[in-house]
Design a protein around this motif. Structure first.
Motif, PDB file in Angstrom:
ATOM      1  N   VAL A  43       0.818  -1.217   0.000  1.00 26.12           N
ATOM      2  CA  VAL A  43       0.000   0.000   0.000  1.00 26.12           C
ATOM      3  C   VAL A  43       0.850   1.265   0.000  1.00 26.12           C
ATOM      4  N   ALA A  44       2.138   1.133   0.334  1.00 28.18           N
ATOM      5  CA  ALA A  44       3.030   2.288   0.338  1.00 28.18           C
ATOM      6  C   ALA A  44       4.471   1.806   0.335  1.00 28.18           C
ATOM      7  N   GLN A  45       5.355   2.702  -0.092  1.00 30.47           N
ATOM      8  CA  GLN A  45       6.778   2.410  -0.003  1.00 30.47           C
ATOM      9  C   GLN A  45       7.561   3.718  -0.055  1.00 30.47           C
ATOM     10  N   ALA A  46       8.795   3.652   0.449  1.00 26.81           N
ATOM     11  CA  ALA A  46       9.693   4.799   0.420  1.00 26.81           C
ATOM     12  C   ALA A  46      10.299   4.922  -0.979  1.00 26.81           C
ATOM     13  N   PRO A  47      10.785   6.093  -1.340  1.00 31.89           N
ATOM     14  CA  PRO A  47      11.404   6.255  -2.663  1.00 31.89           C
ATOM     15  C   PRO A  47      12.560   5.283  -2.914  1.00 31.89           C
ATOM     16  N   GLU A  48      13.267   4.867  -1.872  1.00 35.92           N
ATOM     17  CA  GLU A  48      14.429   3.988  -2.022  1.00 35.92           C
ATOM     18  C   GLU A  48      14.111   2.497  -1.878  1.00 35.92           C
ATOM     19  N   THR A  49      12.862   2.142  -1.614  1.00 40.77           N
ATOM     20  CA  THR A  49      12.504   0.755  -1.325  1.00 40.77           C
ATOM     21  C   THR A  49      12.932  -0.209  -2.418  1.00 40.77           C
ATOM     22  N   ASP A  50      12.703   0.121  -3.681  1.00 36.08           N
ATOM     23  CA  ASP A  50      13.034  -0.800  -4.773  1.00 36.08           C
ATOM     24  C   ASP A  50      14.533  -1.057  -4.905  1.00 36.08           C
ATOM     25  N   LYS A  51      15.358  -0.192  -4.335  1.00 33.58           N
ATOM     26  CA  LYS A  51      16.816  -0.350  -4.387  1.00 33.58           C
ATOM     27  C   LYS A  51      17.346  -1.120  -3.179  1.00 33.58           C
ATOM     28  N   SER A  52      16.505  -1.373  -2.205  1.00 34.53           N
ATOM     29  CA  SER A  52      16.927  -2.012  -0.965  1.00 34.53           C
ATOM     30  C   SER A  52      16.818  -3.532  -1.060  1.00 34.53           C
ATOM     31  N   PRO A  53      17.864  -4.274  -0.659  1.00 39.74           N
ATOM     32  CA  PRO A  53      17.768  -5.740  -0.673  1.00 39.74           C
ATOM     33  C   PRO A  53      16.756  -6.282   0.341  1.00 39.74           C
ATOM     34  N   LEU A  55      13.876  -4.526   1.024  1.00 42.99           N
ATOM     35  CA  LEU A  55      12.642  -3.789   0.727  1.00 42.99           C
ATOM     36  C   LEU A  55      12.286  -2.815   1.846  1.00 42.99           C
ATOM     37  N   PHE A  56      13.326  -2.271   2.483  1.00 42.31           N
ATOM     38  CA  PHE A  56      13.150  -1.327   3.589  1.00 42.31           C
ATOM     39  C   PHE A  56      12.200  -0.201   3.179  1.00 42.31           C
ATOM     40  N   GLY A  57      11.180   0.006   3.997  1.00 40.31           N
ATOM     41  CA  GLY A  57      10.214   1.074   3.744  1.00 40.31           C
ATOM     42  C   GLY A  57       8.929   0.626   3.087  1.00 40.31           C
ATOM     43  N   ALA A  58       8.831  -0.648   2.699  1.00 40.84           N
ATOM     44  CA  ALA A  58       7.582  -1.152   2.101  1.00 40.84           C
ATOM     45  C   ALA A  58       6.559  -1.406   3.201  1.00 40.84           C
ATOM     46  N   LEU A  59       5.308  -1.081   2.924  1.00 41.69           N
ATOM     47  CA  LEU A  59       4.205  -1.302   3.862  1.00 41.69           C
ATOM     48  C   LEU A  59       3.127  -2.102   3.147  1.00 41.69           C
ATOM     49  N   LEU A  60       2.709  -3.207   3.739  1.00 39.98           N
ATOM     50  CA  LEU A  60       1.699  -4.075   3.150  1.00 39.98           C
ATOM     51  C   LEU A  60       0.504  -4.227   4.074  1.00 39.98           C
ATOM     52  N   MET A  61      -0.668  -4.332   3.464  1.00 43.99           N
ATOM     53  CA  MET A  61      -1.916  -4.595   4.192  1.00 43.99           C
ATOM     54  C   MET A  61      -2.288  -6.048   3.893  1.00 43.99           C
ATOM     55  N   ALA A  62      -2.728  -6.764   4.920  1.00 42.54           N
ATOM     56  CA  ALA A  62      -3.010  -8.191   4.751  1.00 42.54           C
ATOM     57  C   ALA A  62      -4.386  -8.571   5.282  1.00 42.54           C
ATOM     58  N   ASP A  63      -4.971  -9.550   4.618  1.00 44.55           N
ATOM     59  CA  ASP A  63      -6.182 -10.236   5.063  1.00 44.55           C
ATOM     60  C   ASP A  63      -5.947 -11.707   4.731  1.00 44.55           C
TER      61      ASP A  63
END
Length: 168
Positions: A43-53, A55-63
């Protein structure tokens, strides 16, 4: 007054049953990020998330479904609803805020809440149970999570949970 009404309600709950109980729960958590109907979505991520091994900064919503066994087609016992994010810069360490709601058996309609660090690639992790609802009102305890299956290409995982909960 609302505060007085809550205090009276709370005291009546405690008066009904003041003996603390312990529950041991075992179930499997199915986290699916791939396919046409994922159970967890970013649902969200930091600008650098895709460069991080990690995935630092990624936020996920789960059900996510909770089942009796590791087989995704086994009996559904509840759902894990909440969010988790990649909080580790140097290792895959998730911060999890999840409510595990049960729909079967003596705990049907009750839930436990887990909030804590989950170093997801460790074979065994421990996270705190910080509360609950229904039967698990005023709950506290711990959850031991063990990865049963993980696909590093998709991020899909099946995780076994063994949870010990103290409650009234």
């Amino acid at each position: 007054m609302v505060v007085v009404e809550f205090t009276i309600w709370f005291q009546s709950c405690r008066a009904e049953d003041t003996k603390e109980k312990i529950a041991n729960l075992q179930f499997y958590f199915h986290d699916t990020l791939s396919g046409k109907t994922p159970s967890a979505v970013k649902v969200a991520q930091a600008p650098e998330t895709d460069k991080s091994p990690t995935l630092f900064g990624a936020l996920l919503m789960a059900d996510d479904p909770l089942t009796e066994t590791s087989d995704p087609n086994s009996k559904l016992v509840g759902r894990a609803q909440g969010l988790y994010g990649s909080a580790g810069q140097h290792e895959l360490a998730l911060i999890m805020a999840m409510s595990f709601e049960f729909i079967e058996g003596e705990y049907s309609g009750s839930s436990i809440s887990i909030f804590g660090r989950n170093p997801a690639l460790n074979p065994v992790r421990e996270m705190p149970v910080v509360g609950g609802t229904g039967v698990f009102r005023l709950a506290r305890g711990y959850a031991i999570a063990k990865t049963h299956w993980y696909d590093p290409l998709t991020g899909d995982a099946i995780v076994g949970y063994n949870v010990t909960v103290l409650h009234y």
